[in-house]
Scaffold this motif. Structure first.
Motif, PDB file in Angstrom:
ATOM      1  N   VAL A   1       0.889  -1.263  -0.049  1.00 59.53           N
ATOM      2  CA  VAL A   1       0.055   0.052   0.199  1.00 59.53           C
ATOM      3  C   VAL A   1       0.928   1.332   0.118  1.00 59.53           C
ATOM      4  N   ARG A   2       0.491   2.206  -0.758  1.00 62.15           N
ATOM      5  CA  ARG A   2       1.376   3.359  -0.948  1.00 62.15           C
ATOM      6  C   ARG A   2       0.328   4.632  -0.938  1.00 62.15           C
ATOM      7  N   SER A   3       0.718   5.746  -0.364  1.00 63.74           N
ATOM      8  CA  SER A   3       0.053   6.818  -0.078  1.00 63.74           C
ATOM      9  C   SER A   3       0.631   8.133   0.184  1.00 63.74           C
ATOM     10  N   ILE A   4      -0.145   9.127  -0.134  1.00 63.90           N
ATOM     11  CA  ILE A   4       0.430  10.576  -0.007  1.00 63.90           C
ATOM     12  C   ILE A   4      -0.238  11.487   0.690  1.00 63.90           C
ATOM     13  N   ARG A   5       0.142  12.187   1.436  1.00 61.17           N
ATOM     14  CA  ARG A   5      -0.577  13.468   2.278  1.00 61.17           C
ATOM     15  C   ARG A   5      -0.522  14.582   1.377  1.00 61.17           C
ATOM     16  N   TYR A   6      -1.733  14.440   0.577  1.00 60.19           N
ATOM     17  CA  TYR A   6      -1.830  15.594  -0.167  1.00 60.19           C
ATOM     18  C   TYR A   6      -2.198  16.960   0.360  1.00 60.19           C
ATOM     19  N   PRO A   7      -1.689  17.902  -0.094  1.00 56.63           N
ATOM     20  CA  PRO A   7      -1.883  19.254   0.263  1.00 56.63           C
ATOM     21  C   PRO A   7      -3.269  19.823  -0.627  1.00 56.63           C
ATOM     22  N   GLY A   8      -3.828  21.006  -0.329  1.00 59.45           N
ATOM     23  CA  GLY A   8      -4.925  21.476  -1.190  1.00 59.45           C
ATOM     24  C   GLY A   8      -4.724  21.375  -2.697  1.00 59.45           C
ATOM     25  N   LEU A   9      -5.624  20.621  -3.272  1.00 58.26           N
ATOM     26  CA  LEU A   9      -5.349  20.437  -4.763  1.00 58.26           C
ATOM     27  C   LEU A   9      -6.369  21.332  -5.668  1.00 58.26           C
ATOM     28  N   ILE A  10      -5.756  21.881  -6.756  1.00 57.26           N
ATOM     29  CA  ILE A  10      -6.155  23.070  -7.659  1.00 57.26           C
ATOM     30  C   ILE A  10      -6.368  22.482  -8.916  1.00 57.26           C
ATOM     31  N   SER A  11      -7.471  22.550  -9.364  1.00 58.21           N
ATOM     32  CA  SER A  11      -7.897  22.040 -10.958  1.00 58.21           C
ATOM     33  C   SER A  11      -9.029  22.526 -11.442  1.00 58.21           C
ATOM     34  N   TYR A  12      -9.082  22.482 -12.694  1.00 57.06           N
ATOM     35  CA  TYR A  12     -10.478  23.104 -13.399  1.00 57.06           C
ATOM     36  C   TYR A  12     -11.338  22.197 -13.943  1.00 57.06           C
ATOM     37  N   LYS A  13     -10.752  20.895 -14.104  1.00 59.50           N
ATOM     38  CA  LYS A  13     -11.579  19.943 -14.835  1.00 59.50           C
ATOM     39  C   LYS A  13     -12.734  19.404 -14.008  1.00 59.50           C
ATOM     40  N   THR A  14     -12.661  19.112 -12.713  1.00 59.80           N
ATOM     41  CA  THR A  14     -13.818  18.834 -11.969  1.00 59.80           C
ATOM     42  C   THR A  14     -13.586  19.458 -10.529  1.00 59.80           C
TER      43      THR A  14
ATOM     44  N   ASP B   1     -10.836  24.393  -0.967  1.00 60.17           N
ATOM     45  CA  ASP B   1     -11.718  24.813  -2.020  1.00 60.17           C
ATOM     46  C   ASP B   1     -11.855  26.291  -2.498  1.00 60.17           C
ATOM     47  N   TYR B   2     -11.367  27.055  -1.551  1.00 60.50           N
ATOM     48  CA  TYR B   2     -11.432  28.480  -1.898  1.00 60.50           C
ATOM     49  C   TYR B   2     -10.382  28.727  -2.902  1.00 60.50           C
ATOM     50  N   ALA B   3      -9.361  27.987  -2.953  1.00 63.86           N
ATOM     51  CA  ALA B   3      -8.393  28.442  -3.932  1.00 63.86           C
ATOM     52  C   ALA B   3      -8.499  27.847  -5.371  1.00 63.86           C
ATOM     53  N   VAL B   4      -9.899  27.149  -5.436  1.00 68.17           N
ATOM     54  CA  VAL B   4     -10.448  26.712  -6.884  1.00 68.17           C
ATOM     55  C   VAL B   4     -11.642  27.701  -7.228  1.00 68.17           C
ATOM     56  N   GLU B   5     -12.249  28.003  -6.199  1.00 68.03           N
ATOM     57  CA  GLU B   5     -13.538  28.706  -6.245  1.00 68.03           C
ATOM     58  C   GLU B   5     -13.152  30.248  -6.961  1.00 68.03           C
ATOM     59  N   ILE B   6     -12.032  30.695  -6.104  1.00 67.38           N
ATOM     60  CA  ILE B   6     -11.422  32.131  -6.643  1.00 67.38           C
ATOM     61  C   ILE B   6     -11.542  32.199  -8.044  1.00 67.38           C
ATOM     62  N   TYR B   7     -10.829  31.172  -8.712  1.00 73.13           N
ATOM     63  CA  TYR B   7     -10.233  31.295 -10.192  1.00 73.13           C
ATOM     64  C   TYR B   7     -11.934  31.415 -10.848  1.00 73.13           C
ATOM     65  N   HIS B   8     -12.800  30.612 -10.619  1.00 70.27           N
ATOM     66  CA  HIS B   8     -14.024  30.714 -11.314  1.00 70.27           C
ATOM     67  C   HIS B   8     -14.799  31.885 -11.095  1.00 70.27           C
ATOM     68  N   GLU B   9     -14.732  32.539 -10.113  1.00 71.79           N
ATOM     69  CA  GLU B   9     -15.603  33.830  -9.643  1.00 71.79           C
ATOM     70  C   GLU B   9     -14.727  35.017 -10.313  1.00 71.79           C
TER      71      GLU B   9
ATOM     72  N   MET C   1       0.758  27.950 -12.502  1.00 67.09           N
ATOM     73  CA  MET C   1      -0.796  27.555 -12.163  1.00 67.09           C
ATOM     74  C   MET C   1      -1.676  28.316 -12.561  1.00 67.09           C
ATOM     75  N   THR C   2      -1.554  29.769 -12.013  1.00 66.58           N
ATOM     76  CA  THR C   2      -2.586  30.617 -12.326  1.00 66.58           C
ATOM     77  C   THR C   2      -2.902  30.815 -14.038  1.00 66.58           C
ATOM     78  N   SER C   3      -1.789  30.999 -14.509  1.00 63.78           N
ATOM     79  CA  SER C   3      -2.055  31.069 -16.072  1.00 63.78           C
ATOM     80  C   SER C   3      -2.731  29.856 -16.589  1.00 63.78           C
ATOM     81  N   GLU C   4      -2.556  28.650 -16.226  1.00 63.08           N
ATOM     82  CA  GLU C   4      -3.056  27.263 -16.629  1.00 63.08           C
ATOM     83  C   GLU C   4      -4.570  27.246 -16.039  1.00 63.08           C
ATOM     84  N   MET C   5      -4.859  27.828 -14.945  1.00 65.70           N
ATOM     85  CA  MET C   5      -6.063  27.885 -14.083  1.00 65.70           C
ATOM     86  C   MET C   5      -7.058  28.619 -15.153  1.00 65.70           C
ATOM     87  N   LEU C   6      -6.669  29.845 -15.333  1.00 66.76           N
ATOM     88  CA  LEU C   6      -7.513  30.856 -16.086  1.00 66.76           C
ATOM     89  C   LEU C   6      -7.708  30.444 -17.297  1.00 66.76           C
TER      90      LEU C   6
END
Ligand code: AKB
Length: 316
Positions: free
Chosen positions: A165-178, A186-194, A303-308
């Motif tokens: 078994v393998r595992s990662i402690r993910y930090p906050g993840l930022i994406s636009y597909k889902t 989640d604020y760090a994703v919502e902010i781009y959409h808004e 990341m900001t360029s990719e997100m927008l």
């Protein structure tokens, strides 16, 4: 022949991109996506999909046998903010799904397991800056308690039964597909959409709340590379610290203003502020870097360029 993979919770924020990336890598029919409900069109059109409940052992076992599965990525979970509202449901989902998969591996029905942990395993008594791999862990959220217990069980199944078994402690993840659902980061994703839709955003975390974050492409790359690492290189069998960026809502807003100068941010912290305050602001991930060669690629600007760009393409 490539080994067959089952992704449980394939329609969530990480599951969707992980499924697409693995299908690209090992072929669409070698990756079975499953969730309790159907996901995005992109995901549904990309390969085989099965409805299954992660808390139902028989359903998961049936999928494993029917599709001759060797590797399972268990991505179904209730995140920090939602689990505070539904503690027993959160605990039950996060723990029972893990036991089902660990037990399938213990019985030799699958060979390898990926299970996501989180920075939520840390708490207010943990060193806040450059949080070490091994340190005080007294989480104060239901989600954090479930992830910490899960880490202990992963290590136990590895030591006692040889479960890979393998595992990662993910930090906050930022994406636009889902979109993410029910997390404190989640604020760090919502902010781009808004920012793109309305030119303004009210953050539910304070201006100066610094948290560890990562762009989804980096997280997916890390996940797949940990799963591909030779077993002897995977020295941590609880869960690896993983780091890329740390920023506050204020810093993120400033990065967005470089692209959208009229963008405005205001602050109305809610119950999620206390959760964020209990988490680290930066993570020491030197063990992941040393053991299996982890390197992040995306900084805040990239990341900001990719997100927008990505949001414009997908939603507008
Ligand atoms: C959450 O905010 O609950 C998650 C996490 C950090 O695990 N994104």
């Amino acid at each position: 022949m490539a080994s067959k993979i089952l992704i449980i919770g394939a329609c969530g924020q990480i599951g969707t991109e992980l499924t697409l990336a693995l299908r690209e890598k090992v072929g669409r029919d070698n990756v079975i996506a499953s969730d309790i409900r159907e996901g995005s069109e992109d995901l549904m059109n990309s390969g085989p999909f099965e409805i299954a409940d992660a808390t139902n052992y028989n359903q998961i076992e049936d999928l494993v046998i029917q599709h001759d599965i060797e590797e399972v990525y268990l991505m179904a979970a209730m995140l920090s903010a939602t689990a505070e509202k539904f503690p027993m449901k959160g605990w039950d989902l996060n723990m029972s799904s893990l036991f089902h998969v660990l037990n399938l591996a213990k019985e030799g029905k699958i060979k390898k397991v990926f299970w996501p942990s989180s920075i939520a395993v840390f708490g207010p008594t943990t060193p806040k800056h450059d949080t070490p791999q091994t340190t005080v862990m007294e989480p104060t959220t239901v989600y954090g308690i479930s992830k910490q217990a899960g880490e202990r069980w992963c290590e136990y199944y590895f030591n006692k039964f040889g479960v890979d078994v393998r595992s990662i402690r993910y930090p906050g993840l930022i994406s636009y597909k889902t979109l993410p659902g029910g997390g404190t980061t989640d604020y760090a994703v919502e902010i781009y959409h808004e920012a793109l839709k309305n030119g303004k955003y009210t953050s539910f975390l304070n201006k100066d709340t610094e948290l560890p974050m990562m762009f989804m492409d980096d997280a997916i790359r890390a996940t797949i590379s940990l799963m591909e690492a030779p077993s002897e290189k995977v020295k941590v069998r609880s869960s690896y610290n993983l780091s890329a960026l740390n920023f506050t809502p204020d810093t993120l807003a400033k990065a967005i203003q470089k692209h959208i100068p009229e963008f405005e941010i205001s602050y109305a912290p809610d119950f999620r502020q206390a959760i964020a305050d209990s988490w680290p602001s930066s993570i020491d991930d030197s063990e992941a870097r040393k053991d299996w060669g982890w390197r992040h690629d995306f900084d805040l600007e990239k990341m900001t360029s990719e997100m927008l760009e990505g949001i414009k393409e997908v939603y507008h």
